[in-house]
Every structure is written in structure tokens, then in C-alpha cells.
Design a protein around this motif. Structure first.
Motif, PDB file in Angstrom:
ATOM      1  N   THR A 175       1.082  -1.575   0.365  1.00 52.23           N
ATOM      2  CA  THR A 175      -0.244  -0.076  -0.080  1.00 52.23           C
ATOM      3  C   THR A 175       0.954   1.364  -0.239  1.00 52.23           C
ATOM      4  O   THR A 175       0.590   2.105  -0.808  1.00 52.23           O
ATOM      5  N   ALA A 176       1.708   1.499   1.133  1.00 50.78           N
ATOM      6  CA  ALA A 176       2.584   2.063   1.110  1.00 50.78           C
ATOM      7  C   ALA A 176       3.192   2.773  -0.112  1.00 50.78           C
ATOM      8  O   ALA A 176       3.443   3.855  -0.781  1.00 50.78           O
ATOM      9  N   ARG A 177       4.560   1.212  -0.733  1.00 54.80           N
ATOM     10  CA  ARG A 177       4.483   1.284  -2.035  1.00 54.80           C
ATOM     11  C   ARG A 177       3.882   1.762  -3.249  1.00 54.80           C
ATOM     12  O   ARG A 177       4.843   2.576  -4.056  1.00 54.80           O
ATOM     13  N   THR A 178       3.133   1.967  -3.881  1.00 51.79           N
ATOM     14  CA  THR A 178       2.496   2.754  -4.663  1.00 51.79           C
ATOM     15  C   THR A 178       1.638   3.980  -4.217  1.00 51.79           C
ATOM     16  O   THR A 178       2.460   4.422  -5.426  1.00 51.79           O
ATOM     17  N   GLU A 179       1.580   4.419  -3.362  1.00 52.26           N
ATOM     18  CA  GLU A 179       1.614   5.397  -2.839  1.00 52.26           C
ATOM     19  C   GLU A 179       2.575   6.376  -3.510  1.00 52.26           C
ATOM     20  O   GLU A 179       2.762   7.216  -3.764  1.00 52.26           O
ATOM     21  N   CYS A 180       4.025   5.502  -2.666  1.00 57.26           N
ATOM     22  CA  CYS A 180       4.983   6.272  -3.099  1.00 57.26           C
ATOM     23  C   CYS A 180       5.393   6.364  -4.293  1.00 57.26           C
ATOM     24  O   CYS A 180       5.994   7.175  -4.928  1.00 57.26           O
ATOM     25  N   ASP A 181       5.164   5.531  -5.298  1.00 55.30           N
ATOM     26  CA  ASP A 181       5.784   5.735  -6.330  1.00 55.30           C
ATOM     27  C   ASP A 181       4.783   6.419  -7.026  1.00 55.30           C
ATOM     28  O   ASP A 181       5.436   7.199  -7.911  1.00 55.30           O
ATOM     29  N   ARG A 182       3.768   6.784  -7.265  1.00 53.82           N
ATOM     30  CA  ARG A 182       2.736   7.716  -7.590  1.00 53.82           C
ATOM     31  C   ARG A 182       3.575   9.166  -6.942  1.00 53.82           C
ATOM     32  O   ARG A 182       2.887   9.835  -7.771  1.00 53.82           O
ATOM     33  N   GLU A 183       3.251   9.352  -5.786  1.00 54.94           N
ATOM     34  CA  GLU A 183       3.342  10.235  -6.025  1.00 54.94           C
ATOM     35  C   GLU A 183       5.549  11.233  -6.031  1.00 54.94           C
ATOM     36  O   GLU A 183       5.543  12.221  -6.804  1.00 54.94           O
ATOM     37  N   VAL A 184       5.777  10.395  -6.156  1.00 56.81           N
ATOM     38  CA  VAL A 184       7.247  10.425  -6.430  1.00 56.81           C
ATOM     39  C   VAL A 184       7.485  10.418  -7.715  1.00 56.81           C
ATOM     40  O   VAL A 184       8.262  11.460  -8.134  1.00 56.81           O
ATOM     41  N   ASP A 185       6.225  10.062  -8.756  1.00 54.89           N
ATOM     42  CA  ASP A 185       6.204  10.451 -10.214  1.00 54.89           C
ATOM     43  C   ASP A 185       5.354  11.463 -10.344  1.00 54.89           C
ATOM     44  O   ASP A 185       6.295  12.656 -11.253  1.00 54.89           O
ATOM     45  N   LYS A 186       5.208  12.114  -9.375  1.00 54.39           N
ATOM     46  CA  LYS A 186       4.634  13.376  -9.931  1.00 54.39           C
ATOM     47  C   LYS A 186       5.444  14.701  -9.374  1.00 54.39           C
ATOM     48  O   LYS A 186       5.853  15.766 -10.204  1.00 54.39           O
ATOM     49  N   ALA A 187       6.548  14.419  -8.477  1.00 54.85           N
ATOM     50  CA  ALA A 187       7.311  14.899  -7.875  1.00 54.85           C
ATOM     51  C   ALA A 187       8.297  15.321  -8.780  1.00 54.85           C
ATOM     52  O   ALA A 187       9.206  16.543  -9.124  1.00 54.85           O
ATOM     53  N   VAL A 188       8.910  13.996  -9.752  1.00 58.63           N
ATOM     54  CA  VAL A 188      10.120  14.256 -10.372  1.00 58.63           C
ATOM     55  C   VAL A 188       9.445  14.554 -12.034  1.00 58.63           C
ATOM     56  O   VAL A 188      10.489  15.179 -12.483  1.00 58.63           O
ATOM     57  N   GLY A 189       8.456  14.631 -12.191  1.00 51.73           N
ATOM     58  CA  GLY A 189       8.108  14.511 -13.661  1.00 51.73           C
ATOM     59  C   GLY A 189       7.760  13.550 -14.273  1.00 51.73           C
ATOM     60  O   GLY A 189       7.737  13.850 -15.422  1.00 51.73           O
ATOM     61  N   ALA A 190       8.295  12.435 -14.194  1.00 49.90           N
ATOM     62  CA  ALA A 190       7.759  11.126 -15.049  1.00 49.90           C
ATOM     63  C   ALA A 190       7.887   9.579 -13.800  1.00 49.90           C
ATOM     64  O   ALA A 190       8.050  10.126 -13.065  1.00 49.90           O
ATOM     65  N   ASP A 191       7.757   9.207 -14.117  1.00 45.68           N
ATOM     66  CA  ASP A 191       7.982   7.661 -14.138  1.00 45.68           C
ATOM     67  C   ASP A 191       9.210   8.138 -13.206  1.00 45.68           C
ATOM     68  O   ASP A 191      10.261   7.707 -14.019  1.00 45.68           O
ATOM     69  N   TRP A 192       9.951   7.178 -12.706  1.00 47.14           N
ATOM     70  CA  TRP A 192      11.345   7.413 -11.470  1.00 47.14           C
ATOM     71  C   TRP A 192      12.131   6.411 -11.913  1.00 47.14           C
ATOM     72  O   TRP A 192      12.937   6.955 -11.727  1.00 47.14           O
ATOM     73  N   ARG A 193      11.401   5.911 -12.206  1.00 47.83           N
ATOM     74  CA  ARG A 193      12.271   4.079 -12.987  1.00 47.83           C
ATOM     75  C   ARG A 193      13.045   4.661 -14.477  1.00 47.83           C
ATOM     76  O   ARG A 193      13.828   4.211 -14.969  1.00 47.83           O
ATOM     77  N   SER A 194      12.104   5.600 -15.490  1.00 53.14           N
ATOM     78  CA  SER A 194      13.071   5.793 -16.442  1.00 53.14           C
ATOM     79  C   SER A 194      14.262   7.367 -15.939  1.00 53.14           C
ATOM     80  O   SER A 194      14.682   7.764 -17.148  1.00 53.14           O
ATOM     81  N   GLY A 195      15.082   7.010 -15.005  1.00 54.56           N
ATOM     82  CA  GLY A 195      15.845   7.491 -14.746  1.00 54.56           C
ATOM     83  C   GLY A 195      16.927   7.136 -13.519  1.00 54.56           C
ATOM     84  O   GLY A 195      15.912   6.214 -12.992  1.00 54.56           O
ATOM     85  N   ARG A 196      18.221   8.123 -13.287  1.00 53.71           N
ATOM     86  CA  ARG A 196      18.863   7.840 -12.148  1.00 53.71           C
ATOM     87  C   ARG A 196      18.328   7.610 -10.733  1.00 53.71           C
ATOM     88  O   ARG A 196      18.769   8.483 -10.231  1.00 53.71           O
ATOM     89  N   ILE A 197      17.199   7.079 -10.424  1.00 57.02           N
ATOM     90  CA  ILE A 197      16.810   7.753  -9.166  1.00 57.02           C
ATOM     91  C   ILE A 197      16.860   5.960  -8.138  1.00 57.02           C
ATOM     92  O   ILE A 197      15.648   5.635  -9.455  1.00 57.02           O
ATOM     93  N   ASN A 198      16.163   6.130  -7.072  1.00 54.97           N
ATOM     94  CA  ASN A 198      16.501   5.173  -6.400  1.00 54.97           C
ATOM     95  C   ASN A 198      15.162   6.033  -5.616  1.00 54.97           C
ATOM     96  O   ASN A 198      14.939   6.482  -4.842  1.00 54.97           O
ATOM     97  N   VAL A 199      13.726   5.466  -5.375  1.00 54.97           N
ATOM     98  CA  VAL A 199      13.077   4.876  -3.717  1.00 54.97           C
ATOM     99  C   VAL A 199      12.795   4.344  -3.178  1.00 54.97           C
ATOM    100  O   VAL A 199      12.442   3.102  -2.765  1.00 54.97           O
TER     101      VAL A 199
END
Length: 295
Positions: free
Chosen positions: A102-126
Motif C-alpha cells: 500500500t505504501a509502495r503504491t502511494e510512494c511510486d505515484r507521489e514520487v512520479d508526480k514530484a520528479v515529473g515522470a516515472d522515477w524508473r525512467s532515470g537514475r533515481i531510487n525510491v
């Protein structure tokens, strides 16, 4: 100090001894006129702050946020709260649990919004960070979504950085995955070496495929379905038909989550087009049939 404390006690006892004969306008109850203290508020971490060290557990004793403009290793981009059944546990959610997912799903969604794209499309770890067991027992139900810069696609070591990751993948970004020159040993990728898309290369990142919610064992048993899913992303990226000829236009390379990440709810598969029989010197984005012909 003891003298004054004793005097205070004696004075209180003396007043208590006068119960029933208080002067007019006063009562004999001493405590009902005392102000009520506000209930203690549980600690909740702040979003938008950075940290010098990576935390696997959110111990309050180790919470020492710093300005994101200076050197740091991770940034809290979102703070969420578990509710319902997830919040009724006696301990913080362990790896692979429903609460973690549940937390992972929310983090993925909110981090995507924050960084401007799917965070996996760049050198980012969550990372998802829960409060300590003691804090959880005390009522804490928050979770942190911490993002960090990694060294490379093949080397997920955390690189220290200065500056926030907000909007880090918007537009042209040095963190965004682009073109690569794969180094192969037999049929295995030994390394994906980043290259400028205007230079010589043989592969390019095309997007992230969200795999279905199946077991990890089933997921790893069906690599052909992943190649097919990546070919669909390639077709959309290059602007060519997604038909039976796609397999003759380009090969595919994909990176998928490891088992622990999969159990925690990560379903993002990074897809790359791969051309082994010729050298590319431009991005294939929108290149069409001329750029990626059937061969």
C-alpha cells in the motif's frame, strides 16, 4: 531547593485543611482552575527535506534533516499515512506485506508526480521508510517516500548530490535514461554504457512497462511476454506499427525488479530497443519506418 519544595507542600496541606470554609468568591478545589495541557502530538517527519544518510527505519534519534541545496544522500518527497487494516497491525508492515505494498503504491505515484515522470525512467531510487517499532507502538502510522540519485543503471549505489529531485526528470535531464551501448557476454548484458544519442550506440530507453500483479515465479517464467510488452513500447516510441514485423525491426532489452522489490509491489519493467546489426547515431524517438526499418 528542598526548603522551597517543602514549603509548597506544607502550604498545600494547610489550604486543604480549610476545606469547607473558603473565603467568599473562592472554592476549595485547587485543581479545577488549572489550565488543561494539550495532548502530546506524535512526531511526523516533514516532506521536502533532505538527509545525509539513508535510513531503513525512521528512528527519531537519527532524524536530522538538512537543506536540499547542500550535499545529501536522500530526499523525502512525500509523507503518507497508513489507515484501516494496515494501521491496525501491532508492528510496522514487514517486507512483502499488504501494508508495505500500500505504501509502495502511494510512494511510486507521489514520487512520479514530484520528479515529473516515472522515477524508473532515470537514475533515481525510491525507498519506503516506516517509523521504528517503538514509535509505531506509540501510535505513529506515517511512512516516508525517500528518493535518491543512483550512479548508473547497472550500479544502484547512492550518489551524494546537491539540489532537490523535484522536476528532475522533466524535459532534458542528465538523470533521464537515453541511449546506451550494451556490453554483452554471450547472451547476457554485462553493462549498459550510457552514450550521447548523437554518438555511436546500439540501444535506447523507450519506457516503463507496468507488469501484471502475478507471483514473481510466474513473472520470471514468462520472459517472452516481457519482450512482447517492450516491443509495444518501442513501436509507440518510434512511431511504427506494432505488428508481427516489430521483431524484425529491433530487439529488446529489459530490466525488471528483483524478487524483494517485486513482493513489495514494484511492477516497473524498464524497456530498451536494441539494434545489433547497425550503429545508431540519433535517437529513434519518432523516427518512423525510415529510422527503424524492417530488416
Amino acid at each position: 531547593m528542598r526548603r522551597w519544595w517543602t514549603a509548597a507542600v506544607v502550604s498545600t496541606v494547610a489550604l486543604l485543611g480549610l476545606a469547607g470554609c473558603a473565603p467568599a468568591g473562592l472554592d476549595a478545589e485547587l485543581t479545577d482552575d488549572w489550565p488543561t495541557f494539550a495532548a502530546a502530538e506524535a512526531f511526523v517527519p516533514e516532506p521536502g527535506v533532505c538527509h545525509l544518510a539513508i535510513q531503513e527505519v525512521g528512528y527519531l534519534s537519527a532524524y536530522s534533516p538538512v537543506d536540499c541545496a547542500g550535499p545529501h544522500r536522500t530526499e523525502t518527497l512525500h509523507v503518507g499515512t497508513l489507515t484501516g487494516t494496515d494501521a491496525k497491525r501491532s508492528t510496522p508492515p514487514p517486507a512483502g506485506s499488504v501494508g508495505m505494498r500500500t505504501a509502495r503504491t502511494e510512494c511510486d505515484r507521489e514520487v512520479d508526480k514530484a520528479v515529473g515522470a516515472d522515477w524508473r525512467s532515470g537514475r533515481i531510487n525510491v525507498d519506503v521508510v516506516f517509523p521504528s517499532p517503538a514509535a509505531w507502538t506509540g501510535g505513529a502510522r506515517w511512512f516516508r517516500c525517500d528518493a535518491s540519485e543512483i550512479a548508473s543503471l547497472d550500479k544502484p549505489d547512492i550518489d551524494p548530490r546537491s539540489g532537490s529531485l523535484r522536476d528532475a526528470l522533466k524535459g532534458t535531464s542528465e538523470l533521464a535514461y537515453g541511449c546506451f551501448d550494451p556490453k554483452l557476454v554471450k547472451d547476457d548484458i554485462e553493462a549498459m554504457v550510457p552514450k550521447a544519442c548523437t554518438g555511436k550506440h546500439h540501444a535506447e530507453f523507450v519506457g516503463v512497462y507496468q507488469a501484471p500483479d502475478i507471483s514473481y515465479a510466474e513473472f520470471t517464467r514468462t520472459p517472452l511476454s516481457l519482450h512482447k510488452a517492450c516491443r509495444k513500447l518501442i513501436a509507440s516510441y518510434v512511431k511504427v506499427p506494432n505488428d508481427s514485423n516489430m521483431q524484425y525491426r529491433a530487439g529488446t532489452i529489459f530490466y525488471h525488479p528483483l524478487e524483494e522489490a517485486w513482493k513489495n509491489g514494484d511492477r516497473g519493467v524498464q524497456c530498451f530497443l536494441w539494434v545489433s546489426d547497425r550503429t545508431l547515431t540519433r535517437s529513434m524517438k519518432g523516427a518512423g519506418n525510415k529510422g527503424l526499418p524492417v530488416r
